[in-house]
Write an enzyme that holds these catalytic residues in place. Sequence first.
Site, PDB file in Angstrom:
ATOM      1  N   HIS A  96     -22.498 -20.630  13.188  1.00  0.00           N
ATOM      2  CA  HIS A  96     -23.943 -20.373  13.258  1.00  0.00           C
ATOM      3  C   HIS A  96     -24.646 -21.268  12.253  1.00  0.00           C
ATOM      4  O   HIS A  96     -25.276 -20.815  11.328  1.00  0.00           O
ATOM      5  CB  HIS A  96     -24.197 -18.895  12.939  1.00  0.00           C
ATOM      6  CG  HIS A  96     -25.612 -18.463  13.145  1.00  0.00           C
ATOM      7  ND1 HIS A  96     -26.358 -18.790  14.259  1.00  0.00           N
ATOM      8  CD2 HIS A  96     -26.426 -17.702  12.367  1.00  0.00           C
ATOM      9  CE1 HIS A  96     -27.559 -18.243  14.148  1.00  0.00           C
ATOM     10  NE2 HIS A  96     -27.630 -17.586  13.017  1.00  0.00           N
ATOM     11  N   GLY A 120     -34.455  -3.691   6.436  1.00  0.00           N
ATOM     12  CA  GLY A 120     -35.552  -4.656   6.320  1.00  0.00           C
ATOM     13  C   GLY A 120     -36.142  -4.977   7.685  1.00  0.00           C
ATOM     14  O   GLY A 120     -36.265  -4.103   8.544  1.00  0.00           O
ATOM     15  N   ASP A 132     -30.520   1.857   3.428  1.00  0.00           N
ATOM     16  CA  ASP A 132     -30.961   0.754   2.564  1.00  0.00           C
ATOM     17  C   ASP A 132     -30.854   1.241   1.121  1.00  0.00           C
ATOM     18  O   ASP A 132     -30.840   2.448   0.858  1.00  0.00           O
ATOM     19  CB  ASP A 132     -32.408   0.337   2.876  1.00  0.00           C
ATOM     20  CG  ASP A 132     -32.708  -1.088   2.419  1.00  0.00           C
ATOM     21  OD1 ASP A 132     -32.784  -1.991   3.289  1.00  0.00           O
ATOM     22  OD2 ASP A 132     -32.854  -1.317   1.198  1.00  0.00           O
TER      23      ASP A 132
HETATM   24  N1  APR Z   1     -27.100  -2.596   0.487  1.00  0.00           N
HETATM   25  C1  APR Z   1     -27.890  -2.312   1.530  1.00  0.00           C
HETATM   26  N2  APR Z   1     -29.037  -2.961   1.791  1.00  0.00           N
HETATM   27  C2  APR Z   1     -29.366  -3.940   0.965  1.00  0.00           C
HETATM   28  C3  APR Z   1     -28.586  -4.314  -0.142  1.00  0.00           C
HETATM   29  C4  APR Z   1     -27.397  -3.592  -0.367  1.00  0.00           C
HETATM   30  N3  APR Z   1     -26.581  -3.875  -1.385  1.00  0.00           N
HETATM   31  N4  APR Z   1     -29.196  -5.338  -0.765  1.00  0.00           N
HETATM   32  C5  APR Z   1     -30.314  -5.607  -0.084  1.00  0.00           C
HETATM   33  N5  APR Z   1     -30.428  -4.770   0.970  1.00  0.00           N
HETATM   34  C6  APR Z   1     -31.510  -4.655   1.954  1.00  0.00           C
HETATM   35  C7  APR Z   1     -32.865  -4.991   1.381  1.00  0.00           C
HETATM   36  O1  APR Z   1     -33.371  -3.901   0.618  1.00  0.00           O
HETATM   37  C8  APR Z   1     -33.678  -5.251   2.641  1.00  0.00           C
HETATM   38  O2  APR Z   1     -34.364  -4.098   3.090  1.00  0.00           O
HETATM   39  O3  APR Z   1     -31.353  -5.580   2.999  1.00  0.00           O
HETATM   40  C9  APR Z   1     -32.611  -5.662   3.669  1.00  0.00           C
HETATM   41  C10 APR Z   1     -32.798  -7.066   4.205  1.00  0.00           C
HETATM   42  O4  APR Z   1     -33.995  -7.082   4.888  1.00  0.00           O
HETATM   43  P1  APR Z   1     -34.954  -8.365   4.929  1.00  0.00           P
HETATM   44  O5  APR Z   1     -35.092  -8.918   3.562  1.00  0.00           O
HETATM   45  O6  APR Z   1     -36.184  -7.975   5.655  1.00  0.00           O
HETATM   46  O7  APR Z   1     -34.096  -9.433   5.777  1.00  0.00           O
HETATM   47  P2  APR Z   1     -33.928  -9.522   7.369  1.00  0.00           P
HETATM   48  O8  APR Z   1     -34.962 -10.423   7.927  1.00  0.00           O
HETATM   49  O9  APR Z   1     -33.759  -8.175   7.945  1.00  0.00           O
HETATM   50  O10 APR Z   1     -32.544 -10.328   7.430  1.00  0.00           O
HETATM   51  C11 APR Z   1     -31.346  -9.770   6.945  1.00  0.00           C
HETATM   52  O11 APR Z   1     -29.953 -11.095   8.402  1.00  0.00           O
HETATM   53  O12 APR Z   1     -30.414 -12.884   9.816  1.00  0.00           O
HETATM   54  C12 APR Z   1     -29.947 -12.482   8.556  1.00  0.00           C
HETATM   55  O13 APR Z   1     -30.505 -14.380   7.171  1.00  0.00           O
HETATM   56  C13 APR Z   1     -30.808 -13.013   7.440  1.00  0.00           C
HETATM   57  O14 APR Z   1     -29.255 -12.511   5.706  1.00  0.00           O
HETATM   58  C14 APR Z   1     -30.448 -12.093   6.325  1.00  0.00           C
HETATM   59  C15 APR Z   1     -30.206 -10.766   7.045  1.00  0.00           C
END
Ligand code: APR
Length: 316
Positions: free
Chosen positions: A176, A12, A34
């Site tokens: 955190h 993400g 992902d």
């Molecule tokens: N396996 C792998 N990836 C996954 C899964 C899974 N089971 N479920 C969801 N994802 C992926 C989503 O498809 C998405 O691309 O995790 C990614 C998360 O990306 P974003 O929604 O853009 O979130 P992001 O801003 O990158 O933050 C991720 O880090 O700082 C923390 O609070 C934040 O928990 C969040 C994480």
Amino acid sequence: MARKKISLIGGGQIGGVLAQLCALRELGDVVLFDIVEGLPQGKMLDIAEVGPVDRYDVDLKGTNSYEDIKGSDVVIVTAGLPRKPGMSRDDLIEVNSKIMTSVAEGIKTYAPNAIVIVISNPLDAMVTLCQKITGFPYNRVIGQAGVLDSARFASFIAWELGVSVKDVTAMTLGGHGDDMVPLVRYASVNGIPVVELLEQKYGAEKGKEVMEAMVKRTRGAGGEVVALLKTGSAFYSPASSAIAMAESILKDQKRVLPTCCFLQGEFGVSGYYVGVPAVLGEKGVENIIQFKLDAEEQAMMDKSVAAVKGLVDSMK
Ligand code: APR
């Protein structure tokens, strides 16, 4: 020397920036995983195609298959939902625990020798879960929070004093969350105590108030970004912070970075992951640096640890 391999689980917002930073610094070959089909492949193709401009030469692969993370030296996990305005990190625990469970199983099976850096929130709970499921030694499963919280604290100090961010040192300890512990006493501008500089600028009483306001802003800094973005949380800064940790590990730099580590008596805490200064090298956490907290700091640390315990114990 064989090239290092870094796998990023979660493609993400943070995952994409992580991949680009790994490439720009040529830390090693990079795999972006992902569950969404096409997303990691598209991002990695996009980043790879600008190699001739940015002049990096590493293999970049996007994938939906855990098999591709085989042989990873470092794995960074960002899989999981980010928060929306009004949410606390703790509100993510249910949904992100499920995601972390499957991610940790994938890492355990395909990258059993990797050092894992978790970024997913709520951080302290997600690191705990990741270590439990992988069964990896504690020194190989750590979390990123403190590097960023400390950088935010240092930024506010630099802006307040009108000095370069390069000359400010500041650190936060603890969980955190909203009870994290910015270490006021040790914040310095090239070794000169910030407390003293604020006192010179404003007098003792107002100086103290200004510091308290910066501590408060540090604690709520993630939420400040969420409120502005509305659709997600900070992503450039957590990515850069985790890269500093990964680089110290991959290059065995032995940097002293605030790291979410499993404590076994340090700072009076046993059996929980909490942010403390740690030496990061090729073995992961190679040493936890201890020092004496004063009564006020210890009280804040105890409060922060109590919040971490409450959250972690709620997963049991
Ligand atoms: N396996 C792998 N990836 C996954 C899964 C899974 N089971 N479920 C969801 N994802 C992926 C989503 O498809 C998405 O691309 O995790 C990614 C998360 O990306 P974003 O929604 O853009 O979130 P992001 O801003 O990158 O933050 C991720 O880090 O700082 C923390 O609070 C934040 O928990 C969040 C994480």
